[in-house]
Scaffold this motif. Structure first.
Motif, PDB file in Angstrom:
ATOM      1  N   GLN A 239      61.258  53.874  27.314  1.00 52.85           N
ATOM      2  CA  GLN A 239      59.816  53.936  27.130  1.00 52.85           C
ATOM      3  C   GLN A 239      59.323  52.744  26.333  1.00 52.85           C
ATOM      4  OE1 GLN A 239      58.464  57.475  25.232  1.00 52.85           O
ATOM      5  NE2 GLN A 239      59.314  58.823  26.776  1.00 52.85           N
ATOM      6  N   SER A 240      58.090  52.354  26.610  1.00 56.46           N
ATOM      7  CA  SER A 240      57.433  51.374  25.760  1.00 56.46           C
ATOM      8  C   SER A 240      56.197  52.036  25.171  1.00 56.46           C
ATOM      9  CB  SER A 240      57.064  50.116  26.541  1.00 56.46           C
ATOM     10  OG  SER A 240      56.061  50.391  27.498  1.00 56.46           O
ATOM     11  N   LEU A 241      55.930  51.758  23.919  1.00 63.14           N
ATOM     12  CA  LEU A 241      54.808  52.347  23.197  1.00 63.14           C
ATOM     13  C   LEU A 241      53.727  51.292  23.037  1.00 63.14           C
ATOM     14  CD1 LEU A 241      54.162  55.057  21.820  1.00 63.14           C
ATOM     15  CD2 LEU A 241      55.063  54.081  19.716  1.00 63.14           C
ATOM     16  N   ARG A 242      52.488  51.648  23.412  1.00 58.11           N
ATOM     17  CA  ARG A 242      51.354  50.732  23.275  1.00 58.11           C
ATOM     18  C   ARG A 242      50.156  51.516  22.743  1.00 58.11           C
ATOM     19  NH1 ARG A 242      52.132  48.629  29.117  1.00 58.11           N
ATOM     20  NH2 ARG A 242      49.933  49.004  29.269  1.00 58.11           N
ATOM     21  N   TYR A 243      49.148  50.788  22.294  1.00 56.75           N
ATOM     22  CA  TYR A 243      47.988  51.392  21.654  1.00 56.75           C
ATOM     23  C   TYR A 243      46.709  50.920  22.330  1.00 56.75           C
ATOM     24  CZ  TYR A 243      51.582  52.272  18.230  1.00 56.75           C
ATOM     25  OH  TYR A 243      52.739  52.676  17.630  1.00 56.75           O
TER      26      TYR A 243
END
Length: 104
Positions: free
Chosen positions: A10-14
C-alpha cells in the motif's frame, strides 16, 4: 478479489477533500504529509500497487469522521465497499457485474 483489508504493497497519501457520489470517491487536492500539522481536516488514503483507492479516512480535529474501504475483483472492478461513520452501524455494499448494489 483484492480484499478491503489488504495491507501489502500500500501507499499512503493525503488530500484536502473528495468529490462525486459514485463509489469509489474521487480524492482531490493532494497535500504533503508535512502540511498536515496546519490542517484541521484532511483525507488519509491508501492505494494498492495498481494505484486503486482501497481505503480512506476523513480526519477532522484528529478524529476519524468517515471511513471507506473498497474491494475490487481481479479486473479492477469495484465489488464491495464498507462505509463507517462514528456511532453508526457500518454499511456494507456489494456490487455485481451489472453494477447493481445490495446492502448487507
Amino acid at each position: 478479489m483484492r480484499a478491503m483489508e489488504t495491507k501489502a504493497s500500500q501507499s499512503l497519501r493525503y488530500f484536502t477533500t473528495y468529490t462525486g457520489v459514485a463509489l469509489p470517491f474521487r480524492l482531490v487536492n493532494p497535500i504533503e504529509e508535512a502540511e498536515l500539522a496546519n490542517r484541521n481536516t484532511f483525507i488519509r488514503a491508501s492505494f494498492d500497487e495498481s494505484g486503486a483507492l482501497i481505503a480512506f479516512d476523513k480526519i477532522v480535529y484528529g478524529e476519524i469522521e468517515l471511513s471507506h474501504r473498497y474491494a475490487y475483483d481481479e479486473n479492477g472492478t469495484l465489488v464491495g465497499a464498507e462505509i463507517v461513520m462514528p456511532e453508526e452501524e457500518p454499511v456494507v455494499l456489494r456490487f455485481d457485474g451489472a453494477a447493481a448494489v445490495s446492502e448487507t
